[in-house]
Write a protein that holds these residues in place. Structure first.
Motif, mmCIF file in Angstrom:
data_model
loop_
_atom_site.group_PDB
_atom_site.id
_atom_site.type_symbol
_atom_site.label_atom_id
_atom_site.label_comp_id
_atom_site.label_asym_id
_atom_site.label_seq_id
_atom_site.Cartn_x
_atom_site.Cartn_y
_atom_site.Cartn_z
ATOM 1 N N ALA A 189 63.213 -6.692 0.342
ATOM 2 C CA ALA A 189 63.214 -8.078 0.828
ATOM 3 C C ALA A 189 62.886 -8.122 2.316
ATOM 4 O O ALA A 189 62.164 -9.011 2.786
ATOM 5 N N GLU A 190 63.402 -7.128 3.067
ATOM 6 C CA GLU A 190 63.102 -7.069 4.505
ATOM 7 C C GLU A 190 61.613 -6.907 4.756
ATOM 8 O O GLU A 190 61.013 -7.640 5.533
ATOM 9 N N VAL A 191 61.033 -5.927 4.070
ATOM 10 C CA VAL A 191 59.610 -5.643 4.266
ATOM 11 C C VAL A 191 58.765 -6.853 3.863
ATOM 12 O O VAL A 191 57.824 -7.245 4.568
ATOM 13 N N LEU A 192 59.138 -7.477 2.743
ATOM 14 C CA LEU A 192 58.404 -8.674 2.304
ATOM 15 C C LEU A 192 58.549 -9.801 3.316
ATOM 16 O O LEU A 192 57.600 -10.547 3.573
ATOM 17 N N GLY A 193 59.745 -9.901 3.919
ATOM 18 C CA GLY A 193 59.960 -10.904 4.955
ATOM 19 C C GLY A 193 59.033 -10.678 6.146
ATOM 20 O O GLY A 193 58.460 -11.629 6.681
ATOM 21 N N PHE A 194 58.834 -9.406 6.533
ATOM 22 C CA PHE A 194 57.937 -9.106 7.661
ATOM 23 C C PHE A 194 56.498 -9.463 7.310
ATOM 24 O O PHE A 194 55.773 -10.026 8.125
ATOM 25 N N LEU A 195 56.111 -9.126 6.091
ATOM 26 C CA LEU A 195 54.743 -9.458 5.675
ATOM 27 C C LEU A 195 54.563 -10.979 5.677
ATOM 28 O O LEU A 195 53.574 -11.503 6.178
ATOM 29 N N ARG A 196 55.558 -11.666 5.121
ATOM 30 C CA ARG A 196 55.550 -13.124 5.086
ATOM 31 C C ARG A 196 55.420 -13.694 6.515
ATOM 32 O O ARG A 196 54.593 -14.553 6.793
ATOM 33 N N ASN A 197 56.234 -13.173 7.445
ATOM 34 C CA ASN A 197 56.188 -13.639 8.833
ATOM 35 C C ASN A 197 54.859 -13.333 9.496
ATOM 36 O O ASN A 197 54.366 -14.124 10.287
ATOM 37 N N SER A 198 54.305 -12.162 9.190
ATOM 38 C CA SER A 198 53.042 -11.797 9.845
ATOM 39 C C SER A 198 51.936 -12.756 9.400
ATOM 40 O O SER A 198 51.012 -13.029 10.150
ATOM 41 N N VAL A 199 52.053 -13.279 8.186
ATOM 42 C CA VAL A 199 51.087 -14.263 7.694
ATOM 43 C C VAL A 199 51.347 -15.613 8.346
ATOM 44 O O VAL A 199 50.445 -16.260 8.883
ATOM 45 N N ARG A 200 52.608 -16.029 8.356
ATOM 46 C CA ARG A 200 52.952 -17.369 8.835
ATOM 47 C C ARG A 200 52.814 -17.473 10.349
ATOM 48 O O ARG A 200 52.260 -18.425 10.870
ATOM 49 N N GLU A 201 53.338 -16.462 11.058
ATOM 50 C CA GLU A 201 53.411 -16.576 12.517
ATOM 51 C C GLU A 201 52.226 -15.937 13.228
ATOM 52 O O GLU A 201 51.869 -16.344 14.323
ATOM 53 N N LEU A 202 51.648 -14.909 12.634
ATOM 54 C CA LEU A 202 50.578 -14.195 13.326
ATOM 55 C C LEU A 202 49.212 -14.444 12.695
ATOM 56 O O LEU A 202 48.205 -13.934 13.158
ATOM 57 N N GLY A 203 49.188 -15.194 11.587
ATOM 58 C CA GLY A 203 47.904 -15.497 10.958
ATOM 59 C C GLY A 203 47.278 -14.325 10.228
ATOM 60 O O GLY A 203 46.079 -14.333 9.931
ATOM 61 N N GLN A 204 48.076 -13.309 9.936
ATOM 62 C CA GLN A 204 47.573 -12.135 9.234
ATOM 63 C C GLN A 204 47.214 -12.503 7.780
ATOM 64 O O GLN A 204 47.851 -13.389 7.199
ATOM 65 N N THR A 205 46.202 -11.855 7.228
ATOM 66 C CA THR A 205 45.868 -12.022 5.816
ATOM 67 C C THR A 205 46.382 -10.808 5.052
ATOM 68 O O THR A 205 46.152 -9.673 5.470
ATOM 69 N N VAL A 206 47.113 -11.047 3.972
ATOM 70 C CA VAL A 206 47.705 -9.931 3.219
ATOM 71 C C VAL A 206 47.447 -10.110 1.718
ATOM 72 O O VAL A 206 47.589 -11.212 1.185
#
Ligand SMILES: Nc1ncnc2c1ncn2[C@@H]1O[C@H](COP(=O)(O)OP(=O)(O)OP(=O)(O)O)[C@@H](O)[C@H]1O
Ligand SMILES: [Mg+2]
Length: 266
Positions: A189-206
């Motif tokens: 859940a932690e790792v998924l949260g980071f991926l989620r944040n990197s998309v939402r806050e940093l505009g990363q595509t995953v």
């Protein structure tokens, strides 16, 4: 990132496969792993790819990420057509534009966490953007573990190093093949949260492959594969909705041995 590109990214496509087919072997042993798959991955979106074991999820990711050749069709990363590239150009594109997170973390045991995170950039002879690196390290919560070797880190921490490594060079798109498959549910859940944040806050595509409906619920969109084809798609998924759709996939009934209670393959 400029304001214009922030506005653009809602519509821009980070990667696209068109009529993509991948056939292994010949004659009687021939396997059609991908059967004319067309799909676009929008920038700043988290896409989950699901489907029964053998449905072609890894093959799709590997072909789109330029890690594997394909039989027909085309793949674009941004504006670049992969089929038009020579080996060296493809290697450079992978290095500069694409990040990877695998189920086995692929960390080098003799390097510290920080050295592992910056390794791809070191190999490429590129200096990491210090401020960005700090942001990424803080986001994955590794600030006090940077000098540890992988063997001195928990599984979840090792996977976070792998996530930070993928984010550190600011690739256009990150691919994860069951990035939380080896983690307990809390670390996952932690790792998924980071991926989620990197998309939402940093505009990363995953883009990530997962068997877990709970993991898929972190995504903006879930794409379902069966027998090498896209058979369904859900926007704004919940775990229940995903589980429900999985039940209706060809070969995807959770009652069959193919799935355990959590939707993982056996
Ligand atoms: N190197 C290969 N040679 C022959 N067939 C292959 C090869 N790699 C994969 N396949 C076949 O292609 C199909 C798709 O495989 P793929 O690994 O993409 O499935 P997957 O959806 O990722 O499954 P899993 O959930 O088990 O990881 C399968 O039928 C598989 O047996
Ligand atoms: Mg796979």
């Amino acid at each position: 990132m400029t304001t214009a590109s922030l506005a653009d990214r809602t519509t821009a496509v980070a990667a696209r496969a068109t009529e993509l087919s991948k056939i292994y072997g010949q004659g009687e042993t021939q396997v059609v792993a991908l059967d004319r798959v067309s799909i676009a991955f929008q920038q700043a979106e988290l896409t989950a790819i699901m489907g029964p074991s053998g449905s072609g999820k890894s093959t799709l990711m590997h072909c789109v990420a330029g890690l594997d050749s394909f039989s027909s069709g085309s793949v674009r990363i941004g504006e670049t057509e992969l089929g038009s590239l020579k080996d060296k150009q493809l290697t450079r594109l992978r290095r500069d534009k694409i990040g990877f997170i695998f189920q086995a973390f692929n960390l080098l045991p003799t390097l510290s966490a920080l050295e592992n995170i910056t390794l791809p950039m070191d190999i490429a002879g590129r200096k990491p953007d210090k401020q960005w690196l700090d942001t990424v390290i803080r986001m994955v919560g590794l600030s006090d573990r940077l000098s540890h070797r992988p063997s001195q880190l928990s599984g979840g921490q090792q996977q976070r190093v792998a996530v930070a490594r993928a984010l550190a060079s600011r690739p256009d798109i990150i691919f994860g093949d069951e990035p939380t498959g080896n983690l307990d549910s809390r670390s996952g859940a932690e790792v998924l949260g980071f991926l989620r944040n990197s998309v939402r806050e940093l505009g990363q595509t995953v883009v990530m492959v997962t068997h877990d409906p709970v993991a898929a619920a972190y995504a903006d969109r879930v794409v379902f594969l069966a027998d090498g084809r896209i058979v369904d798609e859900v926007y704004g998924p919940t775990a229940d909705l995903v589980l429900d759709r999985m039940r209706n996939l060809p070969g995807g009934n959770p009652q069959t041995p193919e799935f355990d209670a959590k939707g993982r393959t056996s």
